[in-house]
Design a protein around this motif. Structure first.
Motif, PDB file in Angstrom:
ATOM      1  N   LEU A   1      46.805  39.036  23.132  1.00 23.40           N
ATOM      2  CA  LEU A   1      48.204  40.199  22.703  1.00 23.40           C
ATOM      3  C   LEU A   1      48.065  41.049  23.621  1.00 23.40           C
ATOM      4  O   LEU A   1      49.510  41.581  24.038  1.00 23.40           O
ATOM      5  N   VAL A   2      47.299  41.535  24.889  1.00 18.38           N
ATOM      6  CA  VAL A   2      47.456  42.717  25.784  1.00 18.38           C
ATOM      7  C   VAL A   2      48.071  41.760  26.353  1.00 18.38           C
ATOM      8  O   VAL A   2      49.219  42.330  27.231  1.00 18.38           O
ATOM      9  N   TRP A   3      47.252  41.053  27.156  1.00 15.38           N
ATOM     10  CA  TRP A   3      48.670  40.096  28.050  1.00 15.38           C
ATOM     11  C   TRP A   3      49.583  39.412  28.070  1.00 15.38           C
ATOM     12  O   TRP A   3      50.659  40.121  28.847  1.00 15.38           O
ATOM     13  N   LEU A   4      49.789  39.282  26.407  1.00 13.79           N
ATOM     14  CA  LEU A   4      51.839  38.805  26.430  1.00 13.79           C
ATOM     15  C   LEU A   4      52.437  40.545  26.241  1.00 13.79           C
ATOM     16  O   LEU A   4      53.490  39.939  26.895  1.00 13.79           O
ATOM     17  N   PHE A   5      51.978  41.711  26.059  1.00 14.31           N
ATOM     18  CA  PHE A   5      52.302  42.387  25.661  1.00 14.31           C
ATOM     19  C   PHE A   5      52.825  43.881  26.902  1.00 14.31           C
ATOM     20  O   PHE A   5      53.380  44.524  27.137  1.00 14.31           O
ATOM     21  N   TYR A   6      52.035  43.442  27.858  1.00 15.09           N
ATOM     22  CA  TYR A   6      51.063  44.576  28.782  1.00 15.09           C
ATOM     23  C   TYR A   6      52.010  44.147  29.556  1.00 15.09           C
ATOM     24  O   TYR A   6      52.324  43.128  30.481  1.00 15.09           O
ATOM     25  N   PRO A   7      53.082  45.136  30.599  1.00  9.18           N
ATOM     26  CA  PRO A   7      53.725  44.614  31.798  1.00  9.18           C
ATOM     27  C   PRO A   7      53.206  43.910  32.760  1.00  9.18           C
ATOM     28  O   PRO A   7      52.026  44.345  33.063  1.00  9.18           O
ATOM     29  N   LYS A   8      53.822  42.735  33.228  1.00 11.27           N
ATOM     30  CA  LYS A   8      53.486  42.060  34.058  1.00 11.27           C
ATOM     31  C   LYS A   8      53.334  42.965  35.831  1.00 11.27           C
ATOM     32  O   LYS A   8      54.039  42.692  36.377  1.00 11.27           O
ATOM     33  N   LEU A   9      52.414  42.597  35.974  1.00 11.56           N
ATOM     34  CA  LEU A   9      51.599  43.140  37.556  1.00 11.56           C
ATOM     35  C   LEU A   9      51.957  42.432  38.680  1.00 11.56           C
ATOM     36  O   LEU A   9      51.029  40.673  38.445  1.00 11.56           O
ATOM     37  N   LYS A  10      52.174  42.595  39.671  1.00  8.85           N
ATOM     38  CA  LYS A  10      51.615  42.019  41.166  1.00  8.85           C
ATOM     39  C   LYS A  10      50.832  42.713  42.449  1.00  8.85           C
ATOM     40  O   LYS A  10      51.400  43.745  42.451  1.00  8.85           O
ATOM     41  N   PRO A  11      50.463  41.349  42.392  1.00  5.14           N
ATOM     42  CA  PRO A  11      49.025  41.470  42.973  1.00  5.14           C
ATOM     43  C   PRO A  11      49.627  41.626  44.304  1.00  5.14           C
ATOM     44  O   PRO A  11      50.358  40.658  45.193  1.00  5.14           O
ATOM     45  N   GLU A  12      49.335  42.996  45.254  1.00  5.26           N
ATOM     46  CA  GLU A  12      48.841  42.878  46.761  1.00  5.26           C
ATOM     47  C   GLU A  12      48.462  43.271  47.925  1.00  5.26           C
ATOM     48  O   GLU A  12      47.102  43.095  47.631  1.00  5.26           O
ATOM     49  N   GLY A  13      48.090  42.630  49.187  1.00  2.23           N
ATOM     50  CA  GLY A  13      46.883  42.969  49.885  1.00  2.23           C
ATOM     51  C   GLY A  13      46.479  42.037  49.136  1.00  2.23           C
ATOM     52  O   GLY A  13      44.724  42.359  49.765  1.00  2.23           O
ATOM     53  N   THR A  14      46.063  41.125  48.839  1.00  3.26           N
ATOM     54  CA  THR A  14      45.144  39.831  48.480  1.00  3.26           C
ATOM     55  C   THR A  14      43.878  39.769  49.657  1.00  3.26           C
ATOM     56  O   THR A  14      43.659  38.957  49.806  1.00  3.26           O
ATOM     57  N   GLU A  15      44.381  39.099  50.874  1.00  2.00           N
ATOM     58  CA  GLU A  15      44.722  39.524  52.415  1.00  2.00           C
ATOM     59  C   GLU A  15      42.889  40.285  52.933  1.00  2.00           C
ATOM     60  O   GLU A  15      42.294  39.692  53.271  1.00  2.00           O
ATOM     61  N   ASN A  16      42.986  41.229  51.758  1.00  2.00           N
ATOM     62  CA  ASN A  16      41.844  42.388  52.063  1.00  2.00           C
ATOM     63  C   ASN A  16      40.620  42.122  51.233  1.00  2.00           C
ATOM     64  O   ASN A  16      40.196  42.985  51.560  1.00  2.00           O
ATOM     65  N   LEU A  17      40.469  41.344  50.699  1.00  3.43           N
ATOM     66  CA  LEU A  17      39.226  40.840  49.737  1.00  3.43           C
ATOM     67  C   LEU A  17      38.938  39.873  50.650  1.00  3.43           C
ATOM     68  O   LEU A  17      39.612  38.846  50.491  1.00  3.43           O
ATOM     69  N   PRO A  18      37.213  40.458  50.718  1.00  2.00           N
ATOM     70  CA  PRO A  18      36.145  39.298  50.752  1.00  2.00           C
ATOM     71  C   PRO A  18      36.304  38.319  50.381  1.00  2.00           C
ATOM     72  O   PRO A  18      36.022  37.901  49.560  1.00  2.00           O
ATOM     73  N   ASP A  19      35.847  37.075  51.584  1.00  2.00           N
ATOM     74  CA  ASP A  19      35.135  35.649  50.834  1.00  2.00           C
ATOM     75  C   ASP A  19      33.662  36.153  50.709  1.00  2.00           C
ATOM     76  O   ASP A  19      32.792  35.159  50.994  1.00  2.00           O
ATOM     77  N   GLU A  20      33.157  37.064  49.063  1.00  3.11           N
ATOM     78  CA  GLU A  20      31.830  37.437  48.630  1.00  3.11           C
ATOM     79  C   GLU A  20      31.685  38.218  47.857  1.00  3.11           C
ATOM     80  O   GLU A  20      32.959  39.437  47.855  1.00  3.11           O
ATOM     81  N   PRO A  21      30.722  38.425  47.151  1.00  2.00           N
ATOM     82  CA  PRO A  21      31.126  39.958  46.493  1.00  2.00           C
ATOM     83  C   PRO A  21      30.833  41.001  46.896  1.00  2.00           C
ATOM     84  O   PRO A  21      30.236  40.925  47.893  1.00  2.00           O
ATOM     85  N   CYS A  22      32.185  42.146  46.309  1.00  2.21           N
ATOM     86  CA  CYS A  22      32.394  42.581  46.636  1.00  2.21           C
ATOM     87  C   CYS A  22      32.552  43.877  45.552  1.00  2.21           C
ATOM     88  O   CYS A  22      32.242  43.541  44.216  1.00  2.21           O
ATOM     89  N   VAL A  23      32.322  45.464  45.952  1.00  2.00           N
ATOM     90  CA  VAL A  23      33.079  46.049  44.577  1.00  2.00           C
ATOM     91  C   VAL A  23      34.203  46.827  45.086  1.00  2.00           C
ATOM     92  O   VAL A  23      34.696  47.066  46.015  1.00  2.00           O
ATOM     93  N   ILE A  24      35.201  46.702  44.348  1.00  2.00           N
ATOM     94  CA  ILE A  24      36.470  46.634  44.215  1.00  2.00           C
ATOM     95  C   ILE A  24      37.049  48.744  43.497  1.00  2.00           C
ATOM     96  O   ILE A  24      36.254  48.289  41.987  1.00  2.00           O
ATOM     97  N   VAL A  25      36.651  49.775  44.267  1.00  2.00           N
ATOM     98  CA  VAL A  25      37.191  50.860  43.284  1.00  2.00           C
ATOM     99  C   VAL A  25      38.706  50.649  43.197  1.00  2.00           C
ATOM    100  O   VAL A  25      39.295  51.246  44.110  1.00  2.00           O
ATOM    101  N   GLY A  26      38.853  51.532  42.355  1.00  2.00           N
ATOM    102  CA  GLY A  26      40.309  51.764  42.066  1.00  2.00           C
ATOM    103  C   GLY A  26      40.962  53.118  41.681  1.00  2.00           C
ATOM    104  O   GLY A  26      39.353  53.730  40.660  1.00  2.00           O
TER     105      GLY A  26
END
Length: 250
Positions: free
Chosen positions: A20-45
């Motif tokens: 239900l949250v997914w259905l009604f929450y505004p759809k967001l566009k991810p950008e800059g995903t090329e900056n994500l490492p190909d290994e486990p990391c810590v994402i800080v926002g």
């Protein structure tokens, strides 16, 4: 058997809530995903009130778990924590309403936070469990998503960060010999964007106090730079203040 069925029932309830949250929450566009490492990391926002955890759950990249306040997982702790953290800054005359609301959301909170991909975080001796669980999940290939803001001004984009989450990299290096990377992410619900910045890698040779300061400063400044490079928009702040007082990114 009865306990297993009970857990399955509440997990089913959580799945319905998540849909239900997914259905009604505004759809967001991810950008800059090329900056994500190909290994486990810590994402800080940036926390953006309730938006950060929702965005992390719905749009977090790959296999991931979110650090969340452990109090939100325990029936007898939710109401006091929720009022103090979410609504105590509201005008005093509204406090009775928000105290009631904090009690009403308790069942919902317990169901959601005990079934979502979360790691409980505490500010007492139980913090050791936070690190232990996080280490196990990182070794299994999961990334951690953390919203470390505290109620202390840094600039118009983010509040100052709590810095002890950096210690996760110290423990991870001691166990695996690998230096974790920390990836900044700016959550912009008003623009319907999630923007990842360039990562910074933990330096195991440096004193931990210096690393806490260096990495936190970089993450705060990088998130700020991402926000200010975007079109003019309203920033959803960490503090639950009146909407008329929300700042702009520029």
């Amino acid at each position: 058997m009865a306990e297993t069925k009970e857990k399955e029932k509440w997990y089913g309830v959580y799945r319905v809530i998540r849909f239900l949250v997914w259905l009604f929450y505004p759809k967001l566009k991810p950008e800059g995903t090329e900056n994500l490492p190909d290994e486990p990391c810590v994402i800080v926002g940036n926390h953006t009130q309730m938006n950060g955890p929702i965005i992390g759950e719905l749009y977090g990249p790959g296999k991931h778990y979110i650090w969340c306040a452990g109090e939100m997982m325990h029936w007898d702790e939710v109401a006091e924590y929720a009022f103090r953290d979410f609504w105590s800054q509201k005008p005093g005359w509204t406090h009775p309403f928000y105290r009631l609301l904090a009690r009403l959301i308790t069942p919902l909170s317990v169901v959601i936070f005990n079934n979502a991909h979360t790691v409980p975080v505490y500010h007492d001796v139980r913090l050791r469990n936070t690190y232990r669980i996080s280490m196990e999940l990182l070794e299994q290939g999961n990334s951690m998503i953390i919203f470390p803001e505290r109620d202390e001004h840094y600039n118009n984009i983010v509040c100052a960060f709590q810095d002890r989450f950096i210690d996760l990299a110290r423990f991870y290096y001691k166990k695996t010999g690998k230096a974790l990377q920390f990836v900044p992410v700016y959550n912009a619900p008003m623009l319907k964007r999630v923007v990842y910045g360039r990562p910074i890698r933990f330096d195991p040779a440096a004193p931990i106090d210096e690393e806490r300061a260096r990495i936190c400063r970089y993450l705060q400044d990088e998130i700020t730079a991402i926000a200010r490079a975007l079109p003019r928009h309203v920033v959803v702040p960490y503090r639950n203040i009146p909407k008329k007082d929300y700042p702009y990114n520029t």
